[in-house]
Design a protein around this motif. Structure first.
Motif, PDB file in Angstrom:
ATOM      1  N   MET A 190      48.143  58.666  22.031  1.00  0.00           N
ATOM      2  CA  MET A 190      48.357  59.903  22.781  1.00  0.00           C
ATOM      3  C   MET A 190      48.010  61.106  21.907  1.00  0.00           C
ATOM      4  SD  MET A 190      51.859  61.371  24.509  1.00  0.00           S
ATOM      5  CE  MET A 190      51.915  59.999  25.682  1.00  0.00           C
ATOM      6  N   LEU A 191      47.312  62.062  22.502  1.00  0.00           N
ATOM      7  CA  LEU A 191      46.935  63.263  21.762  1.00  0.00           C
ATOM      8  C   LEU A 191      48.127  64.170  21.588  1.00  0.00           C
ATOM      9  CD1 LEU A 191      43.512  64.180  23.407  1.00  0.00           C
ATOM     10  CD2 LEU A 191      43.872  63.193  21.154  1.00  0.00           C
ATOM     11  N   THR A 192      48.259  64.747  20.385  1.00  0.00           N
ATOM     12  CA  THR A 192      49.335  65.701  20.142  1.00  0.00           C
ATOM     13  C   THR A 192      48.955  67.051  20.736  1.00  0.00           C
ATOM     14  OG1 THR A 192      48.384  66.439  18.059  1.00  0.00           O
ATOM     15  CG2 THR A 192      49.869  64.542  17.974  1.00  0.00           C
ATOM     16  N   THR A 193      49.985  67.920  20.871  1.00  0.00           N
ATOM     17  CA  THR A 193      49.718  69.275  21.356  1.00  0.00           C
ATOM     18  C   THR A 193      48.737  69.989  20.456  1.00  0.00           C
ATOM     19  OG1 THR A 193      51.935  69.385  22.286  1.00  0.00           O
ATOM     20  CG2 THR A 193      50.790  71.478  21.962  1.00  0.00           C
ATOM     21  N   GLN A 194      48.862  69.737  19.121  1.00  0.00           N
ATOM     22  CA  GLN A 194      47.959  70.379  18.176  1.00  0.00           C
ATOM     23  C   GLN A 194      46.521  69.956  18.435  1.00  0.00           C
ATOM     24  OE1 GLN A 194      49.351  72.450  15.906  1.00  0.00           O
ATOM     25  NE2 GLN A 194      47.386  73.096  15.087  1.00  0.00           N
ATOM     26  N   ALA A 195      46.321  68.665  18.724  1.00  0.00           N
ATOM     27  CA  ALA A 195      44.970  68.170  18.967  1.00  0.00           C
ATOM     28  C   ALA A 195      44.423  68.677  20.291  1.00  0.00           C
ATOM     29  CB  ALA A 195      44.977  66.640  18.930  1.00  0.00           C
ATOM     30  N   LEU A 196      45.297  68.755  21.303  1.00  0.00           N
ATOM     31  CA  LEU A 196      44.852  69.222  22.608  1.00  0.00           C
ATOM     32  C   LEU A 196      44.353  70.660  22.558  1.00  0.00           C
ATOM     33  CD1 LEU A 196      47.600  67.769  24.970  1.00  0.00           C
ATOM     34  CD2 LEU A 196      45.172  67.175  24.966  1.00  0.00           C
TER      35      LEU A 196
ATOM     36  N   PHE B  35      50.614  78.780  24.053  1.00  0.00           N
ATOM     37  CA  PHE B  35      51.323  79.862  23.379  1.00  0.00           C
ATOM     38  C   PHE B  35      52.848  79.821  23.528  1.00  0.00           C
ATOM     39  CE2 PHE B  35      47.252  81.590  25.132  1.00  0.00           C
ATOM     40  CZ  PHE B  35      46.545  81.564  23.927  1.00  0.00           C
ATOM     41  N   LYS B  36      53.375  79.032  24.431  1.00  0.00           N
ATOM     42  CA  LYS B  36      54.799  79.139  24.749  1.00  0.00           C
ATOM     43  C   LYS B  36      55.703  78.754  23.584  1.00  0.00           C
ATOM     44  CE  LYS B  36      55.077  74.584  27.033  1.00  0.00           C
ATOM     45  NZ  LYS B  36      55.323  73.939  28.349  1.00  0.00           N
ATOM     46  N   GLN B  37      55.182  78.017  22.605  1.00  0.00           N
ATOM     47  CA  GLN B  37      55.984  77.649  21.440  1.00  0.00           C
ATOM     48  C   GLN B  37      55.723  78.550  20.235  1.00  0.00           C
ATOM     49  OE1 GLN B  37      58.421  75.412  21.538  1.00  0.00           O
ATOM     50  NE2 GLN B  37      57.920  75.040  23.694  1.00  0.00           N
ATOM     51  N   LYS B  38      54.865  79.544  20.381  1.00  0.00           N
ATOM     52  CA  LYS B  38      54.561  80.433  19.264  1.00  0.00           C
ATOM     53  C   LYS B  38      55.763  81.323  18.966  1.00  0.00           C
ATOM     54  CE  LYS B  38      50.325  78.942  18.912  1.00  0.00           C
ATOM     55  NZ  LYS B  38      49.945  78.052  17.784  1.00  0.00           N
ATOM     56  N   PHE B  39      55.895  81.728  17.708  1.00  0.00           N
ATOM     57  CA  PHE B  39      57.069  82.484  17.267  1.00  0.00           C
ATOM     58  C   PHE B  39      57.194  83.818  17.976  1.00  0.00           C
ATOM     59  CE2 PHE B  39      53.535  83.519  14.476  1.00  0.00           C
ATOM     60  CZ  PHE B  39      53.604  84.896  14.370  1.00  0.00           C
ATOM     61  N   TYR B  40      56.069  84.455  18.320  1.00  0.00           N
ATOM     62  CA  TYR B  40      56.128  85.775  18.956  1.00  0.00           C
ATOM     63  C   TYR B  40      56.497  85.681  20.436  1.00  0.00           C
ATOM     64  CZ  TYR B  40      51.276  84.232  19.676  1.00  0.00           C
ATOM     65  OH  TYR B  40      50.152  83.495  19.967  1.00  0.00           O
TER      66      TYR B  40
END
Length: 409
Positions: free
Chosen positions: A1-7, A104-109
């Motif tokens: 399974m592809l990770t979010t980072q890879a996607l 973007f929903k997991q980004k710190f900002y």
């Protein structure tokens, strides 16, 4: 399974290497640009009706917010930014709800202060067609940018590029004062043309302000006019100097470094990146010849890419060491720089690619996308400097970059 980072691997423009070369030609000190653009970020926020506006420039590894309104200028990893998508094309880029976008929903900002929700950006495109970065407006609530306001924001983006060109031109003038006498008419035309055009556009916007229902913009348009006129006066002042006079102005000290000021500048620009990743950044210098001045020409572009690369590929709690020295050899002054990390290391075939000017990319630590283009840019700039670049590395232990650059006062 592809990770979010890879996607959602960070996108790279098709013309990325040429884009990076043109950005390096501006030879910008990202920490000293706020004063030149603060009025434009305020104007952009007022036009868009948003709480925040930023001017972001994007190099190989980092997004630099060089000026901001409603939020202090910051720097962040390029792969964390929204503007990395804006510079892919020619048109404005909008994200109506950052909280609902998987990229973007997991980004710190978004998760933390300032809890951003809305993004709208427009690329800062040069005459050569390269996007140096983006003007963006952001808010904690959903917004909508009308077509009229889009046109005004496009004008502001054009003014930003014009000012960058002006700053580049002014620096070039200061670096070659002895040649200004024969070239000043051409340079004056180059400077006055675009800036005069911007002032004319500002006047048109002001005249039609009531029709556009944007009365609040008018007072800021006055600021653009005032700034533009002051730039024209500054250009005229430089171009009318008698450069054959004994009292001619000396080279602007801002265009020079010595070992002490270069050390301070490295800390100013890159200590934040190291701290964000919990890495120790140390800069050491040989005090001998430490106060001898030398031109700053593209030094920050070369050293910045090496230091950013070292930080990216060094794990948490690691260390990046920079050593600076100035020596004399063959009747020349040589700046000797080493950048060492205790990170992942570089395979020998990768070192061979870098030293032969081949472009590639790899993965950093904690799943970051590496920008091999940054190291290829370093090789390009060192070669143009008639310098030398050497790389030593052992996988899993360290990487060491050695740079020798001929410098003269």
């Amino acid at each position: 399974m592809l990770t979010t980072q890879a996607l959602f691997a960070p996108p790279i423009p098709k013309n990325e290497f040429d884009r990076l070369i043109e950005l390096s030609e501006y030879d910008l000190d990202y920490s000293n640009l706020k004063i030149h653009f603060k009025d434009l970020t305020e104007l952009a926020a007022k036009v868009a009706g948003t709480e925040i506006s930023l001017i972001n420039l994007i190099d190989s590894f980092t997004q630099w917010s060089v000026a901001g309104y409603g939020f202090p200028p910051v720097q962040m990893d390029r792969e964390d930014s929204v503007c990395q998508y804006t510079i892919l094309g020619d048109n404005p880029y909008e994200v109506k709800d950052l909280r609902e976008d998987d990229r973007f929903k997991q980004k710190f900002y978004v998760k933390d202060e300032p809890n951003l929700r809305y993004y709208w950006g427009i690329p800062l495109k040069t005459e050569n067609g390269h996007n140096l970065g983006a003007l963006c407006v952001l808010d904690k609530e959903k917004k909508s940018i009308s077509p009229e306001k889009v046109e005004l924001l496009k004008l502001i983006a054009s003014e930003i590029v014009s000012r960058l060109n002006m700053l580049r031109t002014m620096d070039d003038l200061k670096k070659s004062m002895t040649e200004i006498r024969e070239d000043h008419k051409r340079v004056a035309h180059d400077i006055r043309g675009p800036i005069g055009g911007i002032i004319g556009l500002a006047q048109i916007i002001q005249d039609q302000g009531d029709e556009n229902n944007l009365e609040e913009v008018l007072e800021f348009i006055q600021l653009i006019k005032k700034s533009g006129k002051s730039l024209l006066e500054m250009a005229d002042d430089v171009l009318t100097q008698n450069f054959h006079s004994k009292n001619r102005p000396k080279l602007n000290k801002k265009l020079e470094y010595n070992l002490f000021t270069l050390k301070e500048k490295i800390y100013d620009l890159y200590a934040v990146q190291a701290k964000q990743k919990e890495i120790m950044l140390s800069v050491h210098l040989k005090s001998q010849n430490g106060d001898i001045p030398f031109p700053q020409n593209k030094l920050l572009q070369i050293l910045g890419n090496l230091i950013s690369n070292a930080i990216k590929f060094t794990p948490k709690f690691g260390e990046v060491e920079v050593h600076l020295a100035l020596t004399q050899r063959d009747n020349k002054n040589w700046l000797i720089v080493s950048v060492r990390d205790n990170g992942l290391g570089i395979p020998q075939e990768k070192i061979h690619e870098i030293l032969n000017g081949k472009v590639n990319s790899s993965e950093g630590t904690v799943g970051e996308r590496g920008y091999g283009l940054g190291l290829s840019l370093v090789k390009h700039l060192v070669d143009s400097y008639h310098g030398q670049l050497k790389i030593r590395s052992e996988l899993g232990l360290y990487s060491l970059f050695l740079v020798r650059l001929p410098v003269s006062r």
